[in-house]
Design an enzyme around this catalytic site. Sequence first.
Site, PDB file in Angstrom:
ATOM      1  N   SER A 130      49.822  50.303  28.503  1.00 49.75           N
ATOM      2  CA  SER A 130      50.637  50.695  29.663  1.00 49.75           C
ATOM      3  C   SER A 130      51.556  51.854  29.335  1.00 49.75           C
ATOM      4  CB  SER A 130      51.486  49.519  30.146  1.00 49.75           C
ATOM      5  OG  SER A 130      52.320  49.961  31.206  1.00 49.75           O
ATOM      6  N   LYS A 184      48.201  42.385  30.439  1.00 55.25           N
ATOM      7  CA  LYS A 184      48.313  43.700  31.100  1.00 55.25           C
ATOM      8  C   LYS A 184      48.143  43.553  32.615  1.00 55.25           C
ATOM      9  CE  LYS A 184      48.615  48.177  31.636  1.00 55.25           C
ATOM     10  NZ  LYS A 184      48.044  48.625  32.830  1.00 55.25           N
ATOM     11  N   HIS A 187      51.331  42.266  33.890  1.00 55.91           N
ATOM     12  CA  HIS A 187      52.270  43.402  33.844  1.00 55.91           C
ATOM     13  C   HIS A 187      52.108  44.219  35.127  1.00 55.91           C
ATOM     14  CE1 HIS A 187      52.892  47.720  33.286  1.00 55.91           C
ATOM     15  NE2 HIS A 187      53.878  47.426  32.450  1.00 55.91           N
ATOM     16  N   GLU A 191      54.525  44.963  38.192  1.00 58.20           N
ATOM     17  CA  GLU A 191      54.724  46.379  38.575  1.00 58.20           C
ATOM     18  C   GLU A 191      54.586  46.535  40.102  1.00 58.20           C
ATOM     19  OE1 GLU A 191      52.345  49.278  36.198  1.00 58.20           O
ATOM     20  OE2 GLU A 191      51.538  49.925  38.121  1.00 58.20           O
TER      21      GLU A 191
HETATM   22  C1  6PG Z   1      50.344  51.279  33.475  1.00 60.93           C
HETATM   23  C2  6PG Z   1      49.889  51.378  34.906  1.00 60.93           C
HETATM   24  C3  6PG Z   1      48.502  51.897  34.926  1.00 60.93           C
HETATM   25  C4  6PG Z   1      48.089  52.480  36.252  1.00 60.93           C
HETATM   26  C5  6PG Z   1      47.672  51.461  37.237  1.00 60.93           C
HETATM   27  C6  6PG Z   1      47.887  51.904  38.653  1.00 60.93           C
HETATM   28  O1  6PG Z   1      50.738  50.190  33.099  1.00 60.93           O
HETATM   29  O2  6PG Z   1      50.296  52.298  32.798  1.00 60.93           O
HETATM   30  O3  6PG Z   1      49.935  50.137  35.526  1.00 60.93           O
HETATM   31  O4  6PG Z   1      47.686  50.894  34.448  1.00 60.93           O
HETATM   32  O5  6PG Z   1      49.075  53.279  36.764  1.00 60.93           O
HETATM   33  O6  6PG Z   1      46.313  51.265  37.041  1.00 60.93           O
HETATM   34  O7  6PG Z   1      47.365  50.926  39.397  1.00 60.93           O
HETATM   35  P1  6PG Z   1      47.126  51.039  40.935  1.00 60.93           P
HETATM   36  O8  6PG Z   1      46.240  52.234  41.163  1.00 60.93           O
HETATM   37  O9  6PG Z   1      46.466  49.771  41.267  1.00 60.93           O
HETATM   38  O10 6PG Z   1      48.464  51.224  41.546  1.00 60.93           O
END
Ligand code: 6PG
Length: 469
Positions: A130, A184, A187, A191
């Site tokens: 992430s 993850k 997470h 998010e």
């Molecule tokens: C991270 C983000 C990353 C990405 C997501 C966005 O932890 O770096 O979460 O994994 O930005 O895949 O997800 P969406 O397109 O579903 O918002």
Amino acid sequence: MELADIGLIGLAVMGRNLALNIAENGYRVAVNNRTAARIDDFISEAGKLEPQFVPNADLGDFVASIKVPRSIIIMVKAGAPVDMTIAALLPHLDKGDVIIEAGNANYRDSVRRYEELTPQGIGFLGIGVSGGEEGARQGPSIMVGGSKAQWLNAEEVLTAISAKFNGEPCCAYLGKSGAGHFVKTIHNGIEYADMQMIAEVYGVMRDGLGMDPKACAQVFKDWNAGPLNSYLIEISGHVLEAVDEKTGMPLIDLILDKAGQKGTGRWSAIAALELGVPATTIEGAVAARSISALRDERIAAEKIFGTLVEGKVELSIQTLEQALLAGKIAAYAQGFAVMAKASEEYEWDLPLGTIARIWRAGCIIRSGFLDQMATSYDNGIAANLMVAPDFAEIMRANHGALRQVVAAGALGALPMVSLGAALSYFDSYRKGRGTANLIQGQRDFFGAHGFILMDREGEQHGDWPSTLD
Ligand code: 6PG
């Protein structure tokens, strides 16, 4: 030719930044990509790090250029492309080599890949990474799942490239196969909830308080210096203050209000539902993105209903700040509860304190209060984060503000999908006598499903026909 310490396949945004990060930490990296032109572009843009890379468009030559036993990171689109890459790699690998899959994989795919590769003598680590593009380059948070022995081989490099919080690496082994990608996924669920709550508060500022983007941006900047301090609050301030060069208008006012989603938020909600753990703030956030996608329907419905109520609200900025803090704690509590249950169910023995610790830097949900969460989990939280002493205190001090905001949202017709869910979760969780007694009565009435009476032993049934006359 000097062999590479590690290999990396997939030079799209995340892969190329991860490769540069590994090289910058002093390792020699073999790089490969399905479209060969991308390898050339990557090398030509690598600058002073160029001598650290061993580029190879041919998969066999790529594998042969890595020290044995090989560690090979795959950073391609989640799903079928990962399986295709593994299938193409396999004929070139030797027993003892380890594949490190670093995309946003579904944890079930990571378990399956581990089970398919292990009998062939090939190791498999599924790692959640992430931090987006910047995190991959400067130091992401890394959540590792797979065999512990294989982790020990990869530990040095993964630890070196990870983000550091007060010098501590934000990278840890979390459990056997599936654990890294599951964590993850959660997470990302948190998010989603966090972003949705921030968006709801922005909605109150914009539509309820009539604030312009610049004023909203200033609020987020101020909040970032207080208890809400976090990456998402910080970037919200930057997004809100950006100006469109062409029109001179605030960029935010030109951005289409349809949110994309790649799937991890949904997987997180599905996992919660499968495990029977309430994660309503996350479910709400996924639903809110889906509603946002129905733009034409929303515009048509607005024509049917009009404004309905006067949207203006009376709330102080401090009340909004406190409400957001309480809402966020409920969302994190839900995410951690899902992980606790999954840990039990899948025998992962997830170290919840360590997870909070490796989320303190590098990842998208990094925030000031994660340090306090890590300490609380290290001290042992018997049940829910909201009842851990420090956090119970924060909920006590801020639930009133959450009530005011959710109530003002309801009366002012401002959607409160995740903040409302957070409040209901808090109120349901802290209520010793709920209302499921009526549900049990209904279930027994129509389906003879039985209920327990609090003053006697064993399952009971009601004499429902006698109530019909
Ligand atoms: C991270 C983000 C990353 C990405 C997501 C966005 O932890 O770096 O979460 O994994 O930005 O895949 O997800 P969406 O397109 O579903 O918002």
